[in-house]
Scaffold this motif. Sequence first.
Motif, PDB file in Angstrom:
ATOM      1  N   SER A  54       0.730  -1.176  -0.086  1.00  0.00           N
ATOM      2  CA  SER A  54       0.128   0.094  -0.100  1.00  0.00           C
ATOM      3  C   SER A  54       0.804   1.210  -0.006  1.00  0.00           C
ATOM      4  CB  SER A  54      -0.894  -0.002   1.365  1.00  0.00           C
ATOM      5  OG  SER A  54      -1.633   1.112   1.476  1.00  0.00           O
ATOM      6  N   GLU A  58       1.142   3.017  -3.471  1.00  0.00           N
ATOM      7  CA  GLU A  58      -0.027   3.938  -3.219  1.00  0.00           C
ATOM      8  C   GLU A  58      -1.357   3.523  -3.311  1.00  0.00           C
ATOM      9  OE1 GLU A  58       0.907   7.449  -5.680  1.00  0.00           O
ATOM     10  OE2 GLU A  58       2.652   7.926  -4.515  1.00  0.00           O
ATOM     11  N   TRP A  59      -1.736   2.296  -2.736  1.00  0.00           N
ATOM     12  CA  TRP A  59      -2.970   1.722  -2.858  1.00  0.00           C
ATOM     13  C   TRP A  59      -3.664   2.361  -2.022  1.00  0.00           C
ATOM     14  CZ3 TRP A  59      -2.090  -4.321  -2.977  1.00  0.00           C
ATOM     15  CH2 TRP A  59      -1.412  -4.881  -4.233  1.00  0.00           C
ATOM     16  N   LYS A  60      -5.227   2.544  -2.378  1.00  0.00           N
ATOM     17  CA  LYS A  60      -6.160   3.198  -1.549  1.00  0.00           C
ATOM     18  C   LYS A  60      -7.550   2.469  -1.705  1.00  0.00           C
ATOM     19  CE  LYS A  60      -4.204   7.743  -2.942  1.00  0.00           C
ATOM     20  NZ  LYS A  60      -3.245   7.302  -3.953  1.00  0.00           N
ATOM     21  N   THR A  80      -5.915   3.211   3.702  1.00  0.00           N
ATOM     22  CA  THR A  80      -4.785   2.528   2.991  1.00  0.00           C
ATOM     23  C   THR A  80      -4.470   1.364   4.055  1.00  0.00           C
ATOM     24  OG1 THR A  80      -2.846   3.921   3.963  1.00  0.00           O
ATOM     25  CG2 THR A  80      -3.816   4.637   1.699  1.00  0.00           C
ATOM     26  N   TRP A 359     -11.009  -0.357  -5.273  1.00  0.00           N
ATOM     27  CA  TRP A 359      -9.537  -0.276  -4.864  1.00  0.00           C
ATOM     28  C   TRP A 359      -8.680   0.054  -5.863  1.00  0.00           C
ATOM     29  CZ3 TRP A 359      -7.825  -5.441  -1.809  1.00  0.00           C
ATOM     30  CH2 TRP A 359      -6.629  -5.313  -1.492  1.00  0.00           C
ATOM     31  N   GLY A 361      -4.753   2.053  -7.350  1.00  0.00           N
ATOM     32  CA  GLY A 361      -3.432   2.215  -6.777  1.00  0.00           C
ATOM     33  C   GLY A 361      -2.492   1.553  -8.239  1.00  0.00           C
TER      34      GLY A 361
END
Length: 364
Positions: A54, A58-60, A80, A359, A361
């Motif tokens: 994450s 930059e996973w959100k 996150t 989801w 990123g």
Amino acid sequence: MLLRFFRIVRKNLQALVKIWGAIVFISIYFYSLPVANGENMERNKILRDLANMSQKKEWKVLSGGDWSDTDFEEKITIVTFDGRIMTARPKFLEKRPGWKIRGKWLSCAGSKIAFWWTNLGVIEPPAVYSELYVMDVDGSNLKKICDVSVGNFISWSPTGDKIAFTKFLGHTEGTQIPRRSGSLLVIDLRTNKISTIIDSGVFDITSQAWSPDGRKIVFTTVESREGIERADEIRIIDVNQKTIKTIGTGWQATWSPDGHWIAYQRHGLGDYYIFNPKNDAQDLLIKNKASLTGALIRRRGPVVGPLIWSPDSHYLLYERTIPFIDAEGNWPHIMHLESKREVKLPTPTLSDISPAGSWGGRTQ
């Protein structure tokens, strides 16, 4: 004499019941210890991997929206897996009594949010009472895209330059209750041109999702005519050629970002399957039947809602009911696709994720 005999039997029976209850409790407790320890180790490993991924990519995760969504004055929560919480508020959005934000959806890259600004409180709706907006995840660069009668499901194309959405057919005769979505449309964000993919008065259209190459869309159709039994079907349509392929019965289909699988659920609280669109192979993913052992020891009920893919297609996010604990309601879980290991997400950071979320990123 007989009364004394029954008193002795009752006294001994009560003692036997207590002893048996204690044996059962101790057995369950010690049986659950290795299960709980194993699950905790697996959960911690998966959560560590998710936290690292994450932060690196930059996973959100954006919570989904429905009819009960709050208005624009409330925050839109983005979380996150490394513990960060971000909030987005549409800046400069005009306040209107009875209008609500619904259908929030995060772009595949995780940089933008699309949502409907919808009038839900009107008695006599005007010709246009849903507006599609796009903004950055921090609420800036708010832009109105188009107006429709009543907008419904939203899905970003993988490249982020198109949005597929559905709209309601109108109102049920003699009421102000909207019918379900009968049209599937795509808007090109570069030109604001709207193309009709399907316009059906026969079946309702719900829960669409793009293929990774942007050429196809998977969606659910629901027969809505009187006298026809409800029969949800998963279908794939070629956006350009308009050819349709039926996968089977089910709903809530989602397409993995790598293109290998389509996850969907059978009717009701049915089992979850993954379908390979290249060779039509199917594989059972989640046996959605609550067991007594699962309810008592693992506190796991049936899965509800769609399965949300991670940007790298290695994880699935969804919700399970929590047996016997009404106050907790549903709880988000994560599954590692390859191992099919499942963990319950911790509180409080990730507890606001709803199953109808998105989801986004980077994958590289």
